[in-house]
Design an enzyme around this catalytic site. Structure first.
Site, PDB file in Angstrom:
ATOM      1  N   SER A 173      -1.045  15.475  -7.289  1.00 29.76           N
ATOM      2  CA  SER A 173      -0.129  14.504  -6.686  1.00 29.76           C
ATOM      3  C   SER A 173      -0.792  13.170  -6.371  1.00 29.76           C
ATOM      4  CB  SER A 173       0.484  15.096  -5.414  1.00 29.76           C
ATOM      5  OG  SER A 173       1.222  16.261  -5.708  1.00 29.76           O
ATOM      6  N   HIS A 242      -1.039  11.396  -1.232  1.00 31.94           N
ATOM      7  CA  HIS A 242      -0.074  10.655  -2.038  1.00 31.94           C
ATOM      8  C   HIS A 242      -0.185   9.154  -1.767  1.00 31.94           C
ATOM      9  CE1 HIS A 242       2.787  14.400  -2.278  1.00 31.94           C
ATOM     10  NE2 HIS A 242       1.535  14.683  -2.576  1.00 31.94           N
TER      11      HIS A 242
END
Length: 280
Positions: A173, A242
């Site tokens: 991610s 992220h």
């Protein structure tokens, strides 16, 4: 919203993007094949943030302190209790030996190819397929691989700095977020076709990249990070990974040299109807 495709053409075969998707899928098959050794496998090849900031002695003590206590059960699966009717608990040994099998800098890379489940894998690979090919097309394969790995490593370090615990970090991610950060700056007006689930009814919508990625990031990460700051145990999503990957990807896209598309290299060439069909 789930992206299906964009209308942004590529001018080169994106070998690295395809290879990364295949490699992530292959590693996940290996994960699933571990059976009872699945969790030790994640601890061995995942990234444990505490490993980056502590020496082995402190890390061992951290594992002892954070080891969870679980109820003791008999052969029939019944929970055992003591003379006062309280459940008998036993501390579970966390896989410390697996964690230190590789240095932290190696795990910063290997953790990007692990995933916690099918949905985690598929979600990341869909975003990589839709948006990664255009970044690779612009940077070239070597620089794109550097861009991808650097974004993932930076995301993991950002998470570790805020939460230097012993829970292993797995997933691509952070690297995917770097791709999104680069894409939204390079191609803000590219149109993205996405599926929007609304209960039993699903519909499609086409949005410019800045709107799609802006809404996605605001809802999935910014709000999630804010919610996690008030309720730390409410999610197992590493939102800071992220956000860190996104920021580094957005920064690197300005620093790295870009390849030009054929149309950009030949501005004086007459534009035919076929070109318009490709570009729009």
């Amino acid at each position: 919203m789930i992206p299906i495709r964009d209308d942004n053409p590529t001018w080169h075969v994106t070998y690295v993007t395809i290879t990364l998707i295949a490699l992530n899928a292959l590693v996940f098959v290996v994960e699933v094949g571990q059976g009872k050794n699945f969790e030790p496998f994640l601890w061995k090849y995942g990234f444990v943030p505490a490993e980056l900031f502590k020496d082995n002695n402190d890390l061992r003590q951290e594992f002892v302190d954070k080891a969870p206590a679980r109820p003791v059960v008999d052969r029939q699966g019944r929970v055992l209790v003591d003379g006062f009717g309280q459940r008998i608990l036993r501390r579970v040994d966390l896989p410390y030996k697996e964690t230190i099998a590789f240095p932290a800098w190696i795990n910063l890379i290997t953790c990007m190819f692990l995933h916690g489940g099918w949905m985690h894998l598929i979600g990341n690979m869909v975003f990589l397929w839709v948006f990664g090919n255009n970044i690779e097309d612009r940077l070239g394969p070597a620089l794109f691989l550097f861009f991808y790995l650097a974004s993932g490593i930076a995301g993991s370090i950002a998470h570790a700095y805020v939460d230097p615990g012993v829970v292993p970090l797995v997933g691509a991610s952070g690297a995917i977020s770097g791709v999104l950060g680069g894409y939204i700056l390079l191609f803000p007006k590219a149109r993205v076709l996405a599926v929007v689930p609304a209960g039993w009814y699903w519909f499609t919508i086409k949005l410019p990249a800045w709107a799609f990625l802006g809404v996605y990031y605001l809802s999935q990460n910014i709000f999630g990070a804010l919610r996690g700051s008030f309720m730390p145990d409410s999610s197992n999503v590493a939102y800071l990974a992220h956000l860190g990957g996104f920021a580094v990807g957005a920064g690197l896209i300005f620093l790295l040299p870009h390849r030009k598309s054929p149309i950009m290299r030949s501005p004086a060439r007459p534009i035919h109807d076929d070109d318009v069909d490709i570009v729009i």
